[in-house]
Design a protein around this motif. Structure first.
Motif: not given
Length: 298
Positions: A75, A111, A124, A137
């Motif tokens: 990440v 995600k 995120l 990511i």
């Protein structure tokens, strides 16, 4: 008020937020775009979208191994300072666990995967808004094996490695694979063995070696058969450097290969390895502090 896919698309273009976030905003506001924009702003999502164009080439690689499943996740963030942030590191660890447990097909699927009460993507986006830097990511690798898988993290997450072997999953195997993983981290092999090297790679390297020899006055006049032997020898030496099993094992005193070291430990067959180096291949952000100071005093 009902809304269509076109409305979702338009809201996405207006705010830069993700499709799922825009759909949720329109659902919450009965399809009213203006209210949906306010909804996204209140959630901090629109703010996060503004940061999405900024370069995120720092970050961290985290590993997670549970039984016969091993995961590496990279990440990225904009600065090394954020990469050392405890909240950021905890998020990356949580992402690695989600990958291990759900086996998503790719980053977009990851995600969309649930992590607690939210999706990984929603978390995120919230982290971006809270911490104030763009984050991304970038990639992950997941190995599920009937043998053994071991991880190694170097330099606090700058490099991460997974190594899989067909072997009994005992302490001796784990120690061996940990040593091999350290070798991978240090010497960055491209292939497991010379059998795995694509012919195109060999042909390309051979062309370079031919050009090098012909441009060297000492060798240019040598017979073709001699040059061919020299090329064969040099190519073999190069492949030895880029193939893990044929590399010289760095911890050995007698210059044995990695393959011989593994054989000396027991009935272990290396299957594959994965190596992530944080930010490799990404454009790095270059801060112009003089320009920044100048802009602040205007």
């Amino acid at each position: 008020m009902a809304f269509t896919a076109k409305d979702v698309k338009e809201l996405r273009e207006m705010t830069g937020c993700g499709m799922m976030d825009c759909k949720k905003a329109l659902t919450e506001t009965d399809g009213d775009k203006d209210k949906a924009v306010e909804f996204l702003r209140e959630k901090g999502l629109a703010t996060a979208a503004k940061k999405a164009g900024r370069i995120a080439a720092e970050g961290i690689v985290k590993a997670y191994v549970n039984g016969n499943v091993g995961v590496l996740v990279e990440v990225n963030a904009e600065t090394d300072f954020v990469a050392k942030n405890a909240e950021f590191q905890e998020f990356v660890s949580d992402v690695a666990k989600v990958v291990a447990e759900t086996n998503p097909a790719d980053v977009e699927a990851l995600k969309a995967t649930k992590c607690g009460d939210s999706t990984v993507g929603e978390i995120l986006t919230a982290k971006i808004a809270k911490i104030g830097e763009n984050m991304n990511i970038r990639r992950f690798a997941r190995i599920e094996t009937t043998g053994a898988v071991v991880d190694y993290i170097h330099a606090a997450g700058k490099i991460g490695v997974l190594v899989e072997a067909d072997a009994e999953n005992n302490d001796a195997t784990k120690e061996c694979l940990k040593n091999v993983a350290m070798q991978v981290a240090a010497l960055n092999p491209k292939y497991l063995s010379s059998d795995d090297v694509p012919q195109e790679y060999k042909d390309h390297e051979k062309e370079i070696l031919i050009a090098q020899l012909k441009n060297d006055p000492k060798n240019a006049s040598k017979p073709e058969n001699i040059i061919e032997k020299m090329i064969t020898g040099r190519l073999a030496k190069e492949l030895k450097e880029v193939c893990l099993l044929e590399q010289e094992y760095v911890k050995a005193e007698n210059k044995e290969s990695v393959a011989k070291y593994v054989q000396s430990v027991g009935n272990i067959t290396l299957k594959q390895f994965v190596r992530f180096e944080t930010g490799e291949g990404l454009e790095k952000r270059e801060d112009d502090f003089a320009a920044e100071v100048a802009s602040m005093v205007k």
